[in-house]
Design a protein around this motif. Structure first.
Motif, PDB file in Angstrom:
ATOM      1  N   SER A 280      42.954  -1.232 -14.592  1.00  0.00           N
ATOM      2  CA  SER A 280      43.299  -0.053 -15.843  1.00  0.00           C
ATOM      3  C   SER A 280      42.813   1.341 -15.056  1.00  0.00           C
ATOM      4  CB  SER A 280      42.350  -0.313 -16.928  1.00  0.00           C
ATOM      5  OG  SER A 280      40.843  -0.430 -16.570  1.00  0.00           O
ATOM      6  N   VAL A 281      41.536   1.255 -14.412  1.00  0.00           N
ATOM      7  CA  VAL A 281      41.274   2.447 -13.626  1.00  0.00           C
ATOM      8  C   VAL A 281      42.220   3.115 -12.799  1.00  0.00           C
ATOM      9  CG1 VAL A 281      39.581   3.424 -12.101  1.00  0.00           C
ATOM     10  CG2 VAL A 281      38.665   1.381 -13.590  1.00  0.00           C
ATOM     11  N   VAL A 282      42.828   2.365 -12.286  1.00  0.00           N
ATOM     12  CA  VAL A 282      44.063   3.095 -11.170  1.00  0.00           C
ATOM     13  C   VAL A 282      45.306   3.184 -12.127  1.00  0.00           C
ATOM     14  CG1 VAL A 282      45.730   2.617  -9.308  1.00  0.00           C
ATOM     15  CG2 VAL A 282      43.398   1.573  -9.116  1.00  0.00           C
ATOM     16  N   LYS A 283      45.592   2.697 -12.968  1.00  0.00           N
ATOM     17  CA  LYS A 283      46.567   2.770 -14.081  1.00  0.00           C
ATOM     18  C   LYS A 283      46.315   4.363 -14.873  1.00  0.00           C
ATOM     19  CE  LYS A 283      48.528  -1.577 -14.548  1.00  0.00           C
ATOM     20  NZ  LYS A 283      48.827  -2.577 -15.528  1.00  0.00           N
ATOM     21  N   GLU A 284      45.162   4.499 -15.051  1.00  0.00           N
ATOM     22  CA  GLU A 284      44.470   5.601 -15.734  1.00  0.00           C
ATOM     23  C   GLU A 284      44.308   7.041 -14.949  1.00  0.00           C
ATOM     24  OE1 GLU A 284      41.090   4.729 -18.005  1.00  0.00           O
ATOM     25  OE2 GLU A 284      42.234   3.172 -19.136  1.00  0.00           O
ATOM     26  N   ASN A 285      44.378   6.559 -13.457  1.00  0.00           N
ATOM     27  CA  ASN A 285      44.054   7.498 -12.262  1.00  0.00           C
ATOM     28  C   ASN A 285      45.129   7.346 -11.300  1.00  0.00           C
ATOM     29  OD1 ASN A 285      41.438   8.950 -13.330  1.00  0.00           O
ATOM     30  ND2 ASN A 285      41.038   6.857 -13.384  1.00  0.00           N
ATOM     31  N   PRO A 286      46.361   7.739 -11.459  1.00  0.00           N
ATOM     32  CA  PRO A 286      47.332   7.367 -10.527  1.00  0.00           C
ATOM     33  C   PRO A 286      47.372   7.820  -9.169  1.00  0.00           C
ATOM     34  CG  PRO A 286      48.338   8.431 -12.446  1.00  0.00           C
ATOM     35  CD  PRO A 286      46.947   8.132 -12.701  1.00  0.00           C
ATOM     36  N   TRP A 287      46.493   8.884  -9.114  1.00  0.00           N
ATOM     37  CA  TRP A 287      46.365   9.608  -8.108  1.00  0.00           C
ATOM     38  C   TRP A 287      45.426   8.640  -7.038  1.00  0.00           C
ATOM     39  CZ3 TRP A 287      41.393  10.070  -6.296  1.00  0.00           C
ATOM     40  CH2 TRP A 287      40.237   9.907  -7.091  1.00  0.00           C
ATOM     41  N   LEU A 288      44.836   7.830  -7.551  1.00  0.00           N
ATOM     42  CA  LEU A 288      44.072   6.795  -6.606  1.00  0.00           C
ATOM     43  C   LEU A 288      45.056   5.910  -5.859  1.00  0.00           C
ATOM     44  CD1 LEU A 288      41.245   5.301  -9.191  1.00  0.00           C
ATOM     45  CD2 LEU A 288      40.982   6.685  -7.049  1.00  0.00           C
ATOM     46  N   ARG A 289      46.303   5.838  -6.042  1.00  0.00           N
ATOM     47  CA  ARG A 289      47.362   5.057  -5.369  1.00  0.00           C
ATOM     48  C   ARG A 289      47.718   5.607  -4.103  1.00  0.00           C
ATOM     49  NH1 ARG A 289      50.690   1.396  -8.440  1.00  0.00           N
ATOM     50  NH2 ARG A 289      50.241   1.350 -10.568  1.00  0.00           N
TER      51      ARG A 289
ATOM     52  N   GLU B 141      45.442  -2.198  -7.783  1.00  0.00           N
ATOM     53  CA  GLU B 141      46.616  -1.284  -8.412  1.00  0.00           C
ATOM     54  C   GLU B 141      46.957  -1.853  -9.755  1.00  0.00           C
ATOM     55  OE1 GLU B 141      49.970  -1.130  -5.389  1.00  0.00           O
ATOM     56  OE2 GLU B 141      48.922   0.468  -4.534  1.00  0.00           O
TER      57      GLU B 141
END
Length: 193
Positions: free
Chosen positions: A180-189, A177
């Protein structure tokens, strides 16, 4: 220095009513971690037992076909669906076996936890509906009572653990979480937690 566990108050609305209660963050964390590890064990053990049922030299000896063809009560309103699944045991078997192993590993390590919890809950939903001995008019009887069996309990536990984001407690999801990948793609949360 205080030795008391940190307490918080949960305030929410449930069924149109305000609810509020205090809880201990420390005990909540321990209980979620414990439940997460127990559920991981349940899935891992079930998957590995099925994988090696015929022995290490004969993986995939286990098959769902016998259960799907013979163990579903005729009074079960979904018996036709399970009979249909029996015709596709070559697809269903690896989905169950490797699904259980992967769900168990994901729960154990707290990686893609919400997704794993949802997949586990869906599998438990199928197991629960397969256990029905009758339909709504019969009260959805299961082998040892009505409506609730272990699959139903596991399904609710997985829902609760996913809702609380138990994968963040000593889990890989906490690290993911912050990536950077998750921060740029918040849907991954929605898959993590």
């Amino acid at each position: 220095m205080s030795t008391q566990p940190a307490e918080r108050t949960l305030q929410s609305e449930l069924l149109g009513r305000e609810v509020e209660f205090n809880y201990s963050e420390t005990w909540l964390a321990y209980s979620m971690l414990g439940l997460r590890l127990v559920m991981a064990w349940v899935f891992l053990q079930a998957g590995l037992e099925k994988l090696f049922e015929g022995g290490v030299g004969d993986p995939l000896a286990w098959s769902s076909a016998g259960f799907l063809e013979n163990a579903i009560a005729e009074a079960n309103p979904l018996s036709g669906l399970f009979a249909f699944f029996a015709d596709f045991a070559a697809i269903v078997d690896p989905l169950v076996i490797f699904g259980q192993i992967l769900i168990g590993l994901a729960l154990l390590f707290g990686v893609f936890f919400r997704f794993a919890a949802m997949m586990g809950a869906i599998q438990m939903l199928f197991f629960w509906t397969a256990a029905w001995q009758g339909g709504l008019m019969a009260g959805f009887p299961v082998e040892h009572g009505y409506f609730v069996d272990s699959s139903f309990v596991y399904m609710l536990l997985l829902f609760g653990l996913g809702a609380w984001g138990a994968g963040r407690i000593l889990g890989v999801d906490r690290i993911l979480e912050d990536s950077s990948v998750v921060k740029e793609n918040p849907w991954l949360r929605y898959l993590l937690g």
